[in-house]
Design an enzyme around this catalytic site. Structure first.
Site, PDB file in Angstrom:
ATOM      1  N   GLU A 278      -7.594 -22.132 -40.658  1.00 33.41           N
ATOM      2  CA  GLU A 278      -7.251 -23.257 -41.547  1.00 33.41           C
ATOM      3  C   GLU A 278      -5.869 -23.798 -41.185  1.00 33.41           C
ATOM      4  O   GLU A 278      -5.475 -24.866 -41.626  1.00 33.41           O
ATOM      5  CB  GLU A 278      -7.188 -22.787 -43.016  1.00 33.41           C
ATOM      6  CG  GLU A 278      -8.545 -22.513 -43.629  1.00 33.41           C
ATOM      7  CD  GLU A 278      -8.406 -21.736 -44.954  1.00 33.41           C
ATOM      8  OE1 GLU A 278      -7.277 -21.558 -45.473  1.00 33.41           O
ATOM      9  OE2 GLU A 278      -9.454 -21.275 -45.445  1.00 33.41           O
TER      10      GLU A 278
ATOM     11  N   ASP B 141      -2.942  -3.057 -40.498  1.00 37.80           N
ATOM     12  CA  ASP B 141      -2.802  -1.604 -40.552  1.00 37.80           C
ATOM     13  C   ASP B 141      -4.172  -0.922 -40.638  1.00 37.80           C
ATOM     14  O   ASP B 141      -5.048  -1.370 -41.388  1.00 37.80           O
ATOM     15  CB  ASP B 141      -1.979  -1.251 -41.803  1.00 37.80           C
ATOM     16  CG  ASP B 141      -1.559   0.197 -41.834  1.00 37.80           C
ATOM     17  OD1 ASP B 141      -0.814   0.607 -40.933  1.00 37.80           O
ATOM     18  OD2 ASP B 141      -1.965   0.918 -42.768  1.00 37.80           O
TER      19      ASP B 141
HETATM   20  C1  GLC Z   1      -0.693   3.151 -39.828  1.00 39.45           C
HETATM   21  C2  GLC Z   1       0.818   3.000 -39.840  1.00 39.45           C
HETATM   22  C3  GLC Z   1       1.415   4.285 -40.319  1.00 39.45           C
HETATM   23  C4  GLC Z   1       0.911   4.570 -41.719  1.00 39.45           C
HETATM   24  C5  GLC Z   1      -0.617   4.565 -41.780  1.00 39.45           C
HETATM   25  C6  GLC Z   1      -1.126   4.492 -43.186  1.00 39.45           C
HETATM   26  O1  GLC Z   1      -1.135   4.068 -38.901  1.00 39.45           O
HETATM   27  O2  GLC Z   1       1.270   2.620 -38.573  1.00 39.45           O
HETATM   28  O3  GLC Z   1       2.811   4.252 -40.293  1.00 39.45           O
HETATM   29  O4  GLC Z   1       1.369   5.816 -42.143  1.00 39.45           O
HETATM   30  O5  GLC Z   1      -1.154   3.446 -41.115  1.00 39.45           O
HETATM   31  O6  GLC Z   1      -0.892   3.232 -43.732  1.00 39.45           O
END
Ligand code: GLC
Length: 557
Positions: free
Chosen positions: A272, A217
């Site tokens: 790993e 993310d």
């Molecule tokens: C990314 C995710 C989104 C979230 C953001 C903060 O863009 O896809 O859904 O709100 O990160 O974590």
């Protein structure tokens, strides 16, 4: 022609390169206990469905303990399952069921920020300024005589300031912490070795439990340079910064070069394992910088979100495809293709809007666009054509739950039921992303259309009934039938990661052929066009007198 049965078998270590990956947004997939929230057991129960769909992997959006301030992207504990969704044992059972069905499992990992309920953050609030506990996050003194102004004037992505002031343990107004997203999502300090080590532990924790890969993310936000003086938001904008940072890597928090030191360490952990764990970066960066995330010394693959920002338009599609195949070659990774995910308006709806809205479509809904303005029939027809085109491209295809049903965005959710912080923080002026997160319709009748035994956490409209999976099971020509057939053929047609454009049918037609003689032709125009010689093995809409009608893709061998 050659097929997977020949020399070009997918090896265990490179399964991801051309995989079809299905994104599950767990809260909205299937609810096994009738509490209105989708859960892990619900996913396990649907493994036969996933197998019959013909996907190679599932990517699971966050399933960790969370107050759901941002749909689970606010993580309380990285090495556990949200009790609202199940237990670690349920997770293991789901992983085994997926693996037994030949489906890999990709877990979403959220390293830029934890939730404000994470034990580290609670400890930071209870500890004094300058303590080791505070150093795991980004705390700064405020500006002004009493520290009453934030350290910089930056905005958070969801609106409002990117800094929040805390109350010190003695009750006095205190320091500020940074949060690029919601205030419930404090940014972690990646300059801190303890933070780095803890994430290595988390990667091993899930890898040991059989997770095959990770979706990372906001992978481009982790490292920051907050040396004073910090540029103001106006200065940053004047210098051309957006969500993707600067092309030279000098933005204070987006896409800094040092972030790759972190992923080099992650790569060592991935390697790993046998086969090595994979990763795909969610990094909204300049195209020229994407290869860094996708490098084999780093995460290995990075999303390109170009198609999901484009109109249904031949020249845009062609440019994007060509550009990304070149970038993939540069990085040594395969390309990724995405038309829908949990952050954007579903493509069956986008394509039913006037062309030209492309990337601005969410904005358009924010500014008052309504359900009445969507031509759902046209949108679905084009969505089917675009999906078939995408599934014929070299590289991996990421599908979002519900697109295999041709599901439309729910654009008119009642304000009271909206949950997205984007909506909440903007006091309702931004509609946010809930419209693509409404729980799936599994049956045409019954409580929450088969999602669960009770009402669903986001209300489903009546028209969801027509999109139910069970109804589509029975219909030849349904979108579900189309996806199933396309995914099965795609598997059998597995070939080298290349394509050759075939020109000559006019500017509104995209025709390419893969090395094994698999042709894909899409008509973006308004008039039917002739097809190349060969057997039509699949088309997204019926052919008309042997010709390819408007808004249709056909596969030919
Ligand atoms: C990314 C995710 C989104 C979230 C953001 C903060 O863009 O896809 O859904 O709100 O990160 O974590």
């Amino acid at each position: 022609m050659s097929t997977a049965a020949d020399s070009n078998q997918v090896s265990a270590a490179t399964w991801w390169r051309q995989a079809a990956v299905y994104q599950i947004y767990p809260r909205s997939f299937s609810d096994s206990n009738g509490d209105g929230l989708g859960d892990i057991k619900g996913i396990t129960a649907k493994v036969p469905y996933l197998k019959s769909l013909g996907i190679d992997a599932v990517w699971l959006s966050p399933f960790y303990p969370s107050a759901l301030a941002d749909g689970g992207y606010d993580v309380d504990d990285y090495r556990n399952v949200d009790p609202k969704l199940g237990t670690l044992e349920d997770f293991d059972e789901m992983a085994s069921a997926l693996h037994a069905a030949g489906i890999k499992l990709i877990a979403d990992i959220v390293p830029n920020h934890s939730s404000d309920r994470h034990e580290w953050f609670r400890e930071a609030l209870a500890s004094p300024k300058g303590s080791a506990a505070r150093d795991r996050y980004i705390f700064r003194d405020g500006k002004g005589p009493n520290g009453e102004f934030p350290p910089s004037d930056w905005d958070s992505v969801f609106g409002g300031p990117a800094w929040e002031r805390i109350t010190e343990p003695d009750g006095t107004p205190g320091q500020w912490y940074m949060h690029i997203f919601a205030k419930e999502q404090p940014d972690l300090n990646w300059a801190n070795r303890e933070v780095r080590d803890d994430f290595l532990k988390t990667l091993r924790f899930w890898s040991d439990r059989g997770v095959d890969g990770f979706r990372v993310d906001v992978a481009h936000a982790l490292t920051k340079d907050l040396t004073e003086p910090m540029l103001s938001k106006v200065e940053l904008t004047l210098e051309g910064a957006g969500f993707d940072g600067f092309e030279d890597g000098s933005h204070p928090f987006w896409d800094r070069d040092e972030v790759h030191e972190i992923y080099a360490e992650w790569r060592e952990v991935f390697n790993e394992y046998d086969p090595p764990r994979t990763a795909v970066a969610e990094a909204w960066v300049h195209a020229s910088r994407r290869a860094r995330y996708a490098s084999s010394e780093g995460l290995g693959q990075a999303f390109n979100f170009d198609l999901l920002q484009a109109d249904f338009d031949a020249s845009q599609f062609r440019r994007i495809i060509a550009e990304n195949l070149t970038l993939a070659e540069e990085s040594g990774a395969s390309s990724t293709w995405v038309l829908s995910n949990h952050d954007v308006v579903r493509h069956a709806t986008r394509y039913g809007l006037p062309n030209g809205l492309g990337r601005h479509c969410l904005q358009w809904f924010r500014e008052g666009g309504t359900a009445k303005d969507v031509n759902t029939e046209l949108g679905l027809r084009r969505a089917r054509a675009a999906s078939l085109l995408m599934l014929a491209l070299p590289g991996s295809a990421y599908l979002y739950q519900g697109e295999e049903l041709g599901l439309q965005e729910v654009v008119d959710l009642p304000a009271a039921s909206r949950q997205d912080p984007w909506f909440v923080r903007s006091n309702g002026t931004d509609v946010g992303r809930d419209g693509c997160r409404v729980p799936l319709p599994w049956t045409s009748e019954g409580s929450s259309f088969g999602f669960g035994a009770g009402a669903s956490h986001l209300p489903q409209p009546e028209w969801f009934s027509a999109y139910a999976a069970a109804t589509q099971e029975e219909q030849t020509g349904s979108t579900l039938a189309l996806y199933r057939k396309a995914l099965r053929l795609r598997r059998n047609l597995h070939t080298e990661e290349q394509l050759k454009w075939v020109d000559g049918a006019g500017a509104a037609v995209l025709h390419f052929v893969r090395p094994n003689g698999w042709h894909s032709v899409t008509n973006f125009g308004t008039e039917p066009v002739g097809l190349p010689a060969g057997t039509v093995i699949l088309s997204s809409s019926a052919l008309v007198e042997g010709k390819l009608p408007a808004d249709t893709t056909a596969w030919i061998i």
